[in-house]
Design an enzyme around this catalytic site. Sequence first.
Site, PDB file in Angstrom:
ATOM      1  N   ASN A   1     -25.158  27.768 -34.987  1.00 26.39           N
ATOM      2  CA  ASN A   1     -24.900  26.495 -36.112  1.00 26.39           C
ATOM      3  C   ASN A   1     -24.355  26.915 -37.920  1.00 26.39           C
ATOM      4  O   ASN A   1     -24.121  26.734 -38.192  1.00 26.39           O
ATOM      5  CB  ASN A   1     -26.147  25.542 -36.320  1.00 26.39           C
ATOM      6  CG  ASN A   1     -27.358  26.044 -36.501  1.00 26.39           C
ATOM      7  OD1 ASN A   1     -27.584  26.832 -35.941  1.00 26.39           O
ATOM      8  ND2 ASN A   1     -28.043  25.589 -37.397  1.00 26.39           N
TER       9      ASN A   1
ATOM     10  N   GLN B   1     -23.269  22.496 -31.477  1.00 24.61           N
ATOM     11  CA  GLN B   1     -22.659  22.785 -32.329  1.00 24.61           C
ATOM     12  C   GLN B   1     -20.934  23.258 -31.795  1.00 24.61           C
ATOM     13  O   GLN B   1     -19.805  23.225 -31.890  1.00 24.61           O
ATOM     14  CB  GLN B   1     -22.522  23.869 -32.980  1.00 24.61           C
ATOM     15  CG  GLN B   1     -23.773  24.431 -34.427  1.00 24.61           C
ATOM     16  CD  GLN B   1     -23.297  23.815 -34.623  1.00 24.61           C
ATOM     17  OE1 GLN B   1     -21.576  23.384 -35.461  1.00 24.61           O
ATOM     18  NE2 GLN B   1     -23.861  22.305 -36.193  1.00 24.61           N
TER      19      GLN B   1
ATOM     20  N   SER C   1     -24.779  16.582 -29.775  1.00 24.56           N
ATOM     21  CA  SER C   1     -25.409  15.420 -30.928  1.00 24.56           C
ATOM     22  C   SER C   1     -23.331  14.580 -31.968  1.00 24.56           C
ATOM     23  O   SER C   1     -22.812  15.718 -31.613  1.00 24.56           O
ATOM     24  CB  SER C   1     -26.015  15.878 -31.901  1.00 24.56           C
ATOM     25  OG  SER C   1     -26.388  14.875 -33.104  1.00 24.56           O
ATOM     26  N   ALA C   2     -23.523  12.967 -31.227  1.00 22.75           N
ATOM     27  CA  ALA C   2     -22.092  12.698 -31.538  1.00 22.75           C
ATOM     28  C   ALA C   2     -21.809  13.321 -33.506  1.00 22.75           C
ATOM     29  O   ALA C   2     -19.900  13.533 -33.562  1.00 22.75           O
ATOM     30  CB  ALA C   2     -22.280  11.185 -31.923  1.00 22.75           C
ATOM     31  N   HIS C   3     -22.882  13.169 -34.119  1.00 14.51           N
ATOM     32  CA  HIS C   3     -22.024  13.381 -35.678  1.00 14.51           C
ATOM     33  C   HIS C   3     -21.340  15.260 -36.475  1.00 14.51           C
ATOM     34  O   HIS C   3     -21.144  15.030 -37.319  1.00 14.51           O
ATOM     35  CB  HIS C   3     -23.541  13.701 -36.818  1.00 14.51           C
ATOM     36  CG  HIS C   3     -24.539  13.808 -37.143  1.00 14.51           C
ATOM     37  ND1 HIS C   3     -24.761  14.961 -38.066  1.00 14.51           N
ATOM     38  CD2 HIS C   3     -25.365  14.391 -35.861  1.00 14.51           C
ATOM     39  CE1 HIS C   3     -25.629  15.761 -38.077  1.00 14.51           C
ATOM     40  NE2 HIS C   3     -26.289  15.232 -37.103  1.00 14.51           N
TER      41      HIS C   3
ATOM     42  N   THR D   1     -33.994  -0.627 -26.903  1.00 13.25           N
ATOM     43  CA  THR D   1     -33.011  -1.188 -26.692  1.00 13.25           C
ATOM     44  C   THR D   1     -32.196   0.273 -27.082  1.00 13.25           C
ATOM     45  O   THR D   1     -31.953   1.030 -28.576  1.00 13.25           O
ATOM     46  CB  THR D   1     -32.658  -2.546 -27.656  1.00 13.25           C
ATOM     47  OG1 THR D   1     -34.380  -3.086 -27.205  1.00 13.25           O
ATOM     48  CG2 THR D   1     -31.270  -2.958 -27.801  1.00 13.25           C
TER      49      THR D   1
ATOM     50  N   CYS E   1     -34.209  25.261 -49.100  1.00 20.38           N
ATOM     51  CA  CYS E   1     -35.078  25.432 -49.669  1.00 20.38           C
ATOM     52  C   CYS E   1     -36.667  24.457 -48.846  1.00 20.38           C
ATOM     53  O   CYS E   1     -36.165  23.236 -48.701  1.00 20.38           O
ATOM     54  CB  CYS E   1     -34.837  24.328 -50.415  1.00 20.38           C
ATOM     55  SG  CYS E   1     -35.256  24.506 -52.198  1.00 20.38           S
TER      56      CYS E   1
HETATM   57  C1  LIG Z   1     -27.909  19.734 -36.248  1.00 23.52           C
HETATM   58  C2  LIG Z   1     -27.792  20.752 -34.865  1.00 23.52           C
HETATM   59  C3  LIG Z   1     -28.886  20.539 -34.167  1.00 23.52           C
HETATM   60  C4  LIG Z   1     -29.689  18.820 -34.611  1.00 23.52           C
HETATM   61  O1  LIG Z   1     -29.033  17.449 -34.330  1.00 23.52           O
HETATM   62  P1  LIG Z   1     -29.202  16.138 -35.055  1.00 23.52           P
HETATM   63  O2  LIG Z   1     -28.416  15.607 -33.973  1.00 23.52           O
HETATM   64  O3  LIG Z   1     -28.950  16.109 -36.404  1.00 23.52           O
HETATM   65  O4  LIG Z   1     -30.655  15.824 -34.653  1.00 23.52           O
HETATM   66  C5  LIG Z   1     -29.467  20.742 -32.778  1.00 23.52           C
HETATM   67  N1  LIG Z   1     -29.468  22.332 -33.425  1.00 23.52           N
HETATM   68  C6  LIG Z   1     -27.701  22.758 -33.660  1.00 23.52           C
HETATM   69  C7  LIG Z   1     -27.655  23.998 -33.209  1.00 23.52           C
HETATM   70  C8  LIG Z   1     -27.297  22.163 -34.662  1.00 23.52           C
HETATM   71  O5  LIG Z   1     -26.680  22.463 -34.840  1.00 23.52           O
END
Ligand SMILES: *Cc1c(COP(=O)(O)O)cnc(C)c1O
Length: 416
Positions: free
Chosen positions: A149, A177, A197-199, A235, A323
Amino acid sequence: MIYLDNAATTKTAPEVVEAMLPYFTEMYGNPSAIYSLGSAGKKAINEARRTIASALGAKQEEIYFTAGGTEADNWAIKAAAESYGNRGKHIITTKIEHHAVLHTCSYLEKRGFEVTYLDVDNEGIVDLEALKAAIRPDTILISVMFANNEIGTIEPVREIGAIAGERGILFHTDAVQAFGQIPIDVEEMNIDLLSASAHKLNGPKGIGMLYIRSGLKIRSFVHGGAQERNRRAGTENVPGIVGFAAAVRRAVSIMDEKGRKERGLRDYLIGRIEAEIPYCCLNGHREKRLPGNVNFSFRFIEGESLLIMLDMKGVCASSGSACTSGALDPSHVLLAIGLKHEEAHGSLRMTLSEENTKEELDAVVGYLKEIVQKLRDMSPLYEDFMKAQKDGRRPAMGEEAEQGRNLQGDIYSREQ
Ligand SMILES: *Cc1c(COP(=O)(O)O)cnc(C)c1O
């Protein structure tokens, strides 16, 4: 505003929001309910599971929804350790994993497991020979991220999968990633557990998944109701799951085009920075790199100051130090690829999306040149360095030379 922090999170795509909306407003029924308001949700979940499974070359019943990448990493590693701990108590991972993996591993170390943290080379790549050498008869799990990441380096996942498979060791990969950015096939790559992860792919926050190869005995992570085939109670986050699937569908359909565009922008930005800003260094591998990742260290400056001044210009980026409790900790990833503390502190990560433009990047390069010079003009280290250069003395940083670093010219490299 110029948004260059897509590795931290991405904008939820409009079609994703649109796909989610009905599950807030009309189809809000509990998917476990018998009546049709509920079964609409259940149907949507099954369809989402199929979409996501097919994007990974997995079977529908191998996909388990979680509250994000962090939960998926926790679940994979803790449950694998617990379920297979009777075979051995040794886990192998790397020094450049996300904290969701590293902190989970240190949790297990306090509970009787032994963890080997593999070194990576100067470009962030895991050494396959070192991996093989680290394997012991009691090794039960290898966890290596698909792509990093911070520096964007893509790991040799297929080779790692083969090594794990030949020896009957479970292989988990944090693909948060990589998923939606580059092709992944869990069968071909012999992956047993995979987090996403979706976001990070233009989906909503708070929804992710764990792929669990069928046949593995992985205990449930959250105990309660029978959701997710008894393995993850609670749920279901129906709008989130629907949004995740919409994001995956979108990512798969535009992957080639998006990748091509981002690589072009990435290499343009890298090229301009290297040509126009002295004493900087690209972190991570030049080719085996996520399409949108640019990470540089700028000598003699603080990444945090750089970020604040970029923010004043409307540019969102991130730095190589976090930080924590008021103190600046240099990134463990940058230290692992051999940067010294001050180099890690002077680093900047810019992660692009297909929506960025060349004009935006031109503006960013302009800001960077100006800000880096301004910060260097305030730096006593830089003053000493320039004075030494002028007098023909060796700069007051003898270590550099000892480490074989090249301080000649505009760009210093870390070849050792
Ligand atoms: C963002 C990230 C995560 C964490 O995912 P979240 O959905 O924010 O909990 C884990 N591993 C990597 C490599 C990421 O970039």
